[in-house]
Design a protein around this motif. Structure first.
Motif, PDB file in Angstrom:
ATOM      1  N   ASP A  51      18.981  -3.100  -4.338  1.00  0.00           N
ATOM      2  CA  ASP A  51      18.804  -3.477  -5.746  1.00  0.00           C
ATOM      3  C   ASP A  51      17.486  -4.223  -5.942  1.00  0.00           C
ATOM      4  OD1 ASP A  51      21.282  -2.392  -6.371  1.00  0.00           O
ATOM      5  OD2 ASP A  51      22.338  -4.281  -6.001  1.00  0.00           O
ATOM      6  N   ARG A  52      17.155  -5.076  -5.016  1.00  0.00           N
ATOM      7  CA  ARG A  52      15.900  -5.834  -5.092  1.00  0.00           C
ATOM      8  C   ARG A  52      14.705  -4.891  -5.048  1.00  0.00           C
ATOM      9  NH1 ARG A  52      14.230 -10.721  -0.839  1.00  0.00           N
ATOM     10  NH2 ARG A  52      12.103 -11.076  -1.609  1.00  0.00           N
ATOM     11  N   TRP A  53      14.771  -3.885  -4.162  1.00  0.00           N
ATOM     12  CA  TRP A  53      13.665  -2.935  -4.027  1.00  0.00           C
ATOM     13  C   TRP A  53      13.536  -2.074  -5.282  1.00  0.00           C
ATOM     14  CZ3 TRP A  53      12.918   2.363  -4.010  1.00  0.00           C
ATOM     15  CH2 TRP A  53      11.680   2.812  -3.511  1.00  0.00           C
TER      16      TRP A  53
ATOM     17  N   VAL B 141      15.785   6.432  -4.313  1.00  0.00           N
ATOM     18  CA  VAL B 141      16.788   6.060  -3.311  1.00  0.00           C
ATOM     19  C   VAL B 141      17.847   7.154  -3.176  1.00  0.00           C
ATOM     20  CG1 VAL B 141      18.695   4.480  -2.787  1.00  0.00           C
ATOM     21  CG2 VAL B 141      16.472   3.566  -3.477  1.00  0.00           C
ATOM     22  N   GLU B 142      18.353   7.614  -4.297  1.00  0.00           N
ATOM     23  CA  GLU B 142      19.385   8.660  -4.252  1.00  0.00           C
ATOM     24  C   GLU B 142      18.841   9.958  -3.659  1.00  0.00           C
ATOM     25  OE1 GLU B 142      22.597   8.132  -4.746  1.00  0.00           O
ATOM     26  OE2 GLU B 142      21.904   6.067  -4.955  1.00  0.00           O
ATOM     27  N   LYS B 143      17.613  10.287  -3.993  1.00  0.00           N
ATOM     28  CA  LYS B 143      16.984  11.495  -3.468  1.00  0.00           C
ATOM     29  C   LYS B 143      16.801  11.389  -1.952  1.00  0.00           C
ATOM     30  CE  LYS B 143      13.211  14.637  -4.766  1.00  0.00           C
ATOM     31  NZ  LYS B 143      12.010  14.795  -5.650  1.00  0.00           N
ATOM     32  N   ALA B 144      16.369  10.214  -1.493  1.00  0.00           N
ATOM     33  CA  ALA B 144      16.166  10.001  -0.059  1.00  0.00           C
ATOM     34  C   ALA B 144      17.497  10.044   0.684  1.00  0.00           C
ATOM     35  CB  ALA B 144      15.462   8.673   0.170  1.00  0.00           C
TER      36      ALA B 144
ATOM     37  N   VAL C   2       0.823  -1.207   0.000  1.00  0.00           N
ATOM     38  CA  VAL C   2       0.000   0.000   0.000  1.00  0.00           C
ATOM     39  C   VAL C   2       0.863   1.267   0.000  1.00  0.00           C
ATOM     40  CG1 VAL C   2      -1.810   1.270   1.244  1.00  0.00           C
ATOM     41  CG2 VAL C   2      -1.859  -1.222   1.175  1.00  0.00           C
ATOM     42  N   PHE C   3       2.089   1.143   0.491  1.00  0.00           N
ATOM     43  CA  PHE C   3       2.963   2.309   0.647  1.00  0.00           C
ATOM     44  C   PHE C   3       4.310   2.080  -0.045  1.00  0.00           C
ATOM     45  CE2 PHE C   3       0.034   2.167   4.195  1.00  0.00           C
ATOM     46  CZ  PHE C   3      -0.394   3.480   4.318  1.00  0.00           C
ATOM     47  N   PRO C   4       4.317   1.934  -1.361  1.00  0.00           N
ATOM     48  CA  PRO C   4       5.564   1.603  -2.064  1.00  0.00           C
ATOM     49  C   PRO C   4       6.614   2.720  -2.047  1.00  0.00           C
ATOM     50  CG  PRO C   4       3.822   2.084  -3.636  1.00  0.00           C
ATOM     51  CD  PRO C   4       3.173   2.028  -2.291  1.00  0.00           C
ATOM     52  N   HIS C   5       6.194   3.971  -1.875  1.00  0.00           N
ATOM     53  CA  HIS C   5       7.160   5.067  -1.888  1.00  0.00           C
ATOM     54  C   HIS C   5       7.834   5.262  -0.518  1.00  0.00           C
ATOM     55  CE1 HIS C   5       4.506   5.922  -5.324  1.00  0.00           C
ATOM     56  NE2 HIS C   5       5.528   6.542  -5.866  1.00  0.00           N
ATOM     57  N   THR C   6       7.047   5.193   0.551  1.00  0.00           N
ATOM     58  CA  THR C   6       7.618   5.457   1.880  1.00  0.00           C
ATOM     59  C   THR C   6       8.620   4.385   2.294  1.00  0.00           C
ATOM     60  OG1 THR C   6       5.796   4.296   2.999  1.00  0.00           O
ATOM     61  CG2 THR C   6       5.533   6.666   2.634  1.00  0.00           C
ATOM     62  N   GLU C   7       8.540   3.196   1.685  1.00  0.00           N
ATOM     63  CA  GLU C   7       9.483   2.115   1.999  1.00  0.00           C
ATOM     64  C   GLU C   7      10.928   2.520   1.769  1.00  0.00           C
ATOM     65  OE1 GLU C   7       7.499  -2.295   1.406  1.00  0.00           O
ATOM     66  OE2 GLU C   7       8.326  -1.264  -0.339  1.00  0.00           O
ATOM     67  N   VAL C   8      11.154   3.491   0.907  1.00  0.00           N
ATOM     68  CA  VAL C   8      12.528   3.862   0.567  1.00  0.00           C
ATOM     69  C   VAL C   8      13.329   4.254   1.812  1.00  0.00           C
ATOM     70  CG1 VAL C   8      12.053   6.315   0.111  1.00  0.00           C
ATOM     71  CG2 VAL C   8      13.941   5.165  -1.078  1.00  0.00           C
TER      72      VAL C   8
ATOM     73  N   ASP D  76       6.832  13.352  -3.137  1.00  0.00           N
ATOM     74  CA  ASP D  76       7.095  12.023  -3.674  1.00  0.00           C
ATOM     75  C   ASP D  76       6.286  10.953  -2.931  1.00  0.00           C
ATOM     76  OD1 ASP D  76       9.647  12.383  -5.556  1.00  0.00           O
ATOM     77  OD2 ASP D  76       9.937  13.631  -3.787  1.00  0.00           O
ATOM     78  N   MET D  77       6.019  11.202  -1.643  1.00  0.00           N
ATOM     79  CA  MET D  77       5.269  10.237  -0.829  1.00  0.00           C
ATOM     80  C   MET D  77       3.755  10.326  -1.065  1.00  0.00           C
ATOM     81  SD  MET D  77       7.804   8.902   0.867  1.00  0.00           S
ATOM     82  CE  MET D  77       8.875   9.260  -0.540  1.00  0.00           C
TER      83      MET D  77
END
Length: 358
Positions: free
Chosen positions: A328-330, A345-348, A113-119, A143-144
């Motif tokens: 890499d998997r994510w 990932v780089e932005k976070a 449900v939250f694919p962006h916040t996982e970063v 982005d979130m």
């Protein structure tokens, strides 16, 4: 209004009539004032106990401040330990569907449900400072946004980061955890544990003490913050972390959110009070709370049956090198969902680093 003999009433009757009018006006005023003074009562549900820092140092002060600023027009009823009903994995659905007005939960309890916040849970993104990562999340709220469209977010935040808490075995390198069963709250945490050669066991954190005492797990990934409320010092022999920046093994993202329709139903001035007590400054305050409570948990471990083990940079690197594959998997999975995971990932990482004291 005139009161004279033309009414045909005696003096006594006129006085009774005046008294009745004045009494009625007073009651009407009191009813009107009462309705104005307390317009809404909002329920807050979460999965930890009432003495946990999340309630005592975050939710309660936040609620009290809003009650004061609204002059009592907003009241809160807090339901710790899921006392309003349901199980921790149901919390997001409860707030989305209006079962509870507000919840504090982990997005990781509802995978997908939250694919962006996982970063912000990924290895190498969070560097051990909850305040820094919370501010970074705020920087990337645009982005979130796709993850949060069905609720009204009050705060998206992290704790200080995962340490490895073990019932028996002392751990120094990634080779030492091979084959162990370790509790994790999220799927990204499961991936990290798998990358170490250990076995992930998913469960909400309130279930961890019993699982440890019964030998269902050999330990778990949790911050020191939960040591006091869960009484982990009675169960843990070794708590493992690194040193300095990037001392932890990732973190968990939390969501403090309100039902969208309930928020929209509030008068504009009450919405403004809630908005004023949400956002960037609130995220920074939450970060300070979760950073500061870590030392209490560490002391309890050292004063109890266990000890806090701080890995050397070389020892910690064995874990970090193994878990690098998780990123890499994510990224690959994010791509299949139409998300530029590599860029996110780089932005976070850049946002967290910008707020981190070196």
């Amino acid at each position: 209004m005139a009161f004279g003999n033309a009414t045909g009433r005696s003096k006594e009757e006129r006085m009774k009539h005046i008294t009745k009018l004045l009494t009625g006006a007073a009651v009407a005023t009191m009813v009107s004032f009462g309705a104005h003074a307390q317009e809404v009562t909002l329920t807050i549900q979460h999965f930890l106990g009432p003495k946990a820092p999340a309630q005592a140092q975050m939710i309660e002060p936040w609620a009290k401040k809003i009650e004061e600023e609204s002059n009592g027009r907003i009241k809160f009823e807090i339901f710790p330990s899921m006392s309003l009903g349901g199980n921790p994995p149901e919390l997001y659905r409860q707030v989305r569907d209006g079962v509870a007005d507000i919840v504090w939960t982990l997005p990781g309890y509802t995978p997908g449900v939250f694919p962006h916040t996982e970063v912000f849970e990924l290895p190498g993104v969070h560097l051990g400072d909850a305040r820094a990562t919370n501010l970074a999340i705020w920087d990337l709220m645009e982005d979130m946004a796709p993850d949060l469209k069905d609720i009204h977010p009050l705060a998206v935040h992290v704790h200080a980061g995962q340490a490895i808490h073990l019932t028996q075995k002392e751990v120094r390198t990634v080779a030492d955890v091979k084959g162990l069963k370790l509790r994790t709250p999220t799927r990204t945490g499961s991936w990290v544990i798998e990358s170490w050669g250990a076995e992930p066991v998913g469960m909400p954190v309130p279930a961890l003490p019993q699982a440890m005492s019964l030998g269902v797990v050999d330990g778990g990934l949790v911050p020191f913050e939960v040591v006091p409320p869960l009484k982990l010092a009675e169960l843990v022999s070794y708590s493992v972390e690194g040193q300095g920046v990037n001392s932890r093994f990732g973190t968990s993202v939390f969501l403090f959110a309100m039902n969208k329709d309930r928020y929209e139903s509030l008068p504009d001035d009450l919405k403004e009070i809630i908005d004023r007590n949400s956002g960037r400054d609130f995220a920074a305050q939450i970060g300070d709370v979760f950073n500061n409570v870590e030392e209490v948990g560490k002391k309890m471990i050292n004063d109890g049956k266990g000890q806090v083990v701080q890995l050397t940079p070389e020892e910690k690197a064995t874990f970090d090198d193994a878990s690098a594959s998780v990123v890499d998997r994510w990224i690959e999975e994010a791509k299949s969902n139409g998300i530029d995971g590599a860029a996110l990932v780089e932005k976070a990482k850049a946002a967290v680093l910008a707020h981190t004291e070196q």
